[in-house]
Design a protein around this motif. Sequence first.
Motif, PDB file in Angstrom:
ATOM      1  N   ALA A  69      26.020 -85.072 -11.797  1.00 52.31           N
ATOM      2  CA  ALA A  69      25.725 -83.641 -11.879  1.00 52.31           C
ATOM      3  C   ALA A  69      26.980 -82.851 -12.224  1.00 52.31           C
ATOM      4  O   ALA A  69      26.949 -81.926 -13.048  1.00 52.31           O
ATOM      5  N   ALA A 112      27.845 -83.504 -15.876  1.00 52.38           N
ATOM      6  CA  ALA A 112      26.923 -82.814 -16.783  1.00 52.38           C
ATOM      7  C   ALA A 112      27.357 -81.370 -16.985  1.00 52.38           C
ATOM      8  O   ALA A 112      27.382 -80.866 -18.119  1.00 52.38           O
ATOM      9  N   CYS A 113      27.714 -80.695 -15.904  1.00 49.67           N
ATOM     10  CA  CYS A 113      28.151 -79.294 -16.031  1.00 49.67           C
ATOM     11  C   CYS A 113      29.466 -79.198 -16.791  1.00 49.67           C
ATOM     12  O   CYS A 113      29.649 -78.294 -17.619  1.00 49.67           O
ATOM     13  N   TYR A 138      23.073 -85.318 -17.235  1.00 48.93           N
ATOM     14  CA  TYR A 138      22.027 -84.519 -16.597  1.00 48.93           C
ATOM     15  C   TYR A 138      20.778 -85.369 -16.329  1.00 48.93           C
ATOM     16  O   TYR A 138      20.209 -85.335 -15.231  1.00 48.93           O
ATOM     17  N   THR A 155      19.315 -86.381 -12.686  1.00 51.97           N
ATOM     18  CA  THR A 155      17.933 -86.011 -12.363  1.00 51.97           C
ATOM     19  C   THR A 155      17.128 -87.234 -11.931  1.00 51.97           C
ATOM     20  O   THR A 155      16.366 -87.190 -10.957  1.00 51.97           O
ATOM     21  N   LEU A 214      22.647 -79.074 -10.579  1.00 56.72           N
ATOM     22  CA  LEU A 214      21.811 -79.237 -11.763  1.00 56.72           C
ATOM     23  C   LEU A 214      21.170 -77.911 -12.160  1.00 56.72           C
ATOM     24  O   LEU A 214      20.938 -77.665 -13.356  1.00 56.72           O
ATOM     25  N   TYR A 232      23.622 -76.200 -14.282  1.00 56.20           N
ATOM     26  CA  TYR A 232      23.600 -76.745 -15.643  1.00 56.20           C
ATOM     27  C   TYR A 232      22.493 -76.107 -16.471  1.00 56.20           C
ATOM     28  O   TYR A 232      22.690 -75.758 -17.639  1.00 56.20           O
TER      29      TYR A 232
END
Length: 665
Positions: free
Chosen positions: A256, A259-260, A281, A285, A309, A312
């Motif tokens: 997570a 991903a950001c 991401y 998830t 998330l 994001y």
Amino acid sequence: MATTEPAVGATIPENTVAAARPKRVRTGCLTCRERHLKCDEGLPECQNCRKSSRICKRGVRLNFIDTQVKSPPITPPTQDWDITFQDESREIASEYRGGLGRYAALSQEAEEVPDIKDEALYQFSSGVMNTPTLAPQQLPSLQHSLPAGDMESYPAVSQRRPDASREQQIHSSNNTDSTFTSQTIPPPPLPTYSDSKQTLTPPSEDRGPLNSPEELLFMQVFVEEVGLWMDSLDPYKHFSRLLPFDSLHEPMLLNAFLACGARHLALVNPAYHEDKALHYYDDATTRLLEALQNPNRNTVTCATTAVILNVYEIMSERPLQRMNHIAGARALIKECRWTAKSSGVGAACFWINVGMELLSCIRFNWQVAWDPDLWGVDMDFSREIDYGREEGWTYRLMYIVAKIANFRSSVPRQAESTQHAEQVRLSNRFNEWNQLKDWIDSWNTNVPRTMHPMGYLQPHQTSSKSAFPEVWLIKRTTIVARLFYHTGMCLLAQTHPLLSTRSPDMHELQQSHAHDLCGIVAHVKDRGVASVAIRSLAIAAECLVSRREQEEVLDIFDRIQKETGWRTGFLHKELKEKWGWNNEEQYQQQQQQNIPASMLPLQSYQYQASNLPPVPPPPSLKQGPRQGIINPILRSADFSAPTHPYQSHYVAPLHLPPQPHYSQY
């Protein structure tokens, strides 16, 4: 050269047909097999994965066949050693989609462990969930969310109170001011609850420092850019200072973060694409959905991951079309019983989630889904807060602004049926408006000196050539608080039940706070306040009547987008429509009536700008999201709702975190 064609109806030899078919690859990577591409079997990465920057997964897809052994082998007994046979084929098959379907049902005599009745709990979806429904829903009981017979099917994960070990070290004078520690993250899951995509992310075991250049870059971007504004309301800076270390032994949390970081890098640098961000991401998830099916999961880790998330998704190109975790994060926060009275990571997640919703409600003119009266904010201004803890005053102000947002969104669209009823309604709303105005004025009077500007210069005193005053605030949470304060005052000036915005009192109130707000954003150097600054500046910009001020606001939005990656292009269009810029004839008339501001002395310009005629009513805008309703995305963000978030994945936990020790911020 003449060629011979086979005659119509002629029979082609079978060996010729087989030779014409492409040779089937038997040892290709799993990534190419999932994409239905022919793999060149290159090592360590095939050419397809190398070109598309994907992970080249290796392995063998197994087909499990249940074999009945009537006569098991007999091992001669011995006193030196002992052998026992353990059949783990079903356990291994359960990690593959449809694996258990190959096996016949076991009788009670053949299986000692309780039989799992609902195999759907193991069917993990690799895709992304559908957007939560926006329709209002009834809230039934949560007691029947857990299927019967599943309570012993998962290993137990101990639930510890967050921040227990570092509590005395960080703030020994106050036992309730704890921070998030590595004890909050559970140990690696036992083999009985394995991950279905172990090759996508680091193994779920305690690992050392990040040793991948790519992961290190994305984590640095998150800590220095994304975590910067996520911690704007957190005195302990969980997202940028504490949680990254805990993510080293929790892949769900780590992916997570990555991903950001990858998403932010793609926003500010065109050389980077969103493919990497989507990869992390999707993996985070998937792991979150798997964890939600484990009733013995660590709810703190799941809630924290969902909050990240959600961030994001807000950073995405079309956030309203990618809201898979916004309702889920809110539901998990409620499941953890985090409120304004929580401390540690619970407080950090609660306030970032509530803050993001508040900004969305201000933009779309929605009511806050989580009633501010249920937040648990202490609004007794006579009760002192520890010196240097301005965050507590910021929380109080956010409560007031949330009440103002609800008051604004509840403006009646039509008059009452009778004159008496209309007078009663106006009287009630006028009393409510006065209460909100007294609240926010009292807040401004009682806040400590550290939350007032350290410096204030009029435009003619600065060398920046800005049309707005230079307002200097030192601490980040103070900047956020002042932005919310001026935003709330502008909204109150726009929603007075008896006076219009063109009345002298409301016009002066609106212009004064709009200019101060624009002055803060125009001269602030802290990128950590960008998310609040964008929405607050949009509210203040609607009040501006000077062309020079309007143009400077657009330049400020461009600067914010360039420095932080936040998309602000849509605000250009919205503000130009509200200012009436789309009417070129009107703009030309305004240019003929007013001398260009750049040709005027600054003092003369200020006098003229303050006496400009008000901008005509803006043209009708295109129909957007429905206004004046409770936030439709979060209205059913509760696991007791019939269409709750993570509908096909959620299983109620067996253990919840202990009730937090409440503190006074």
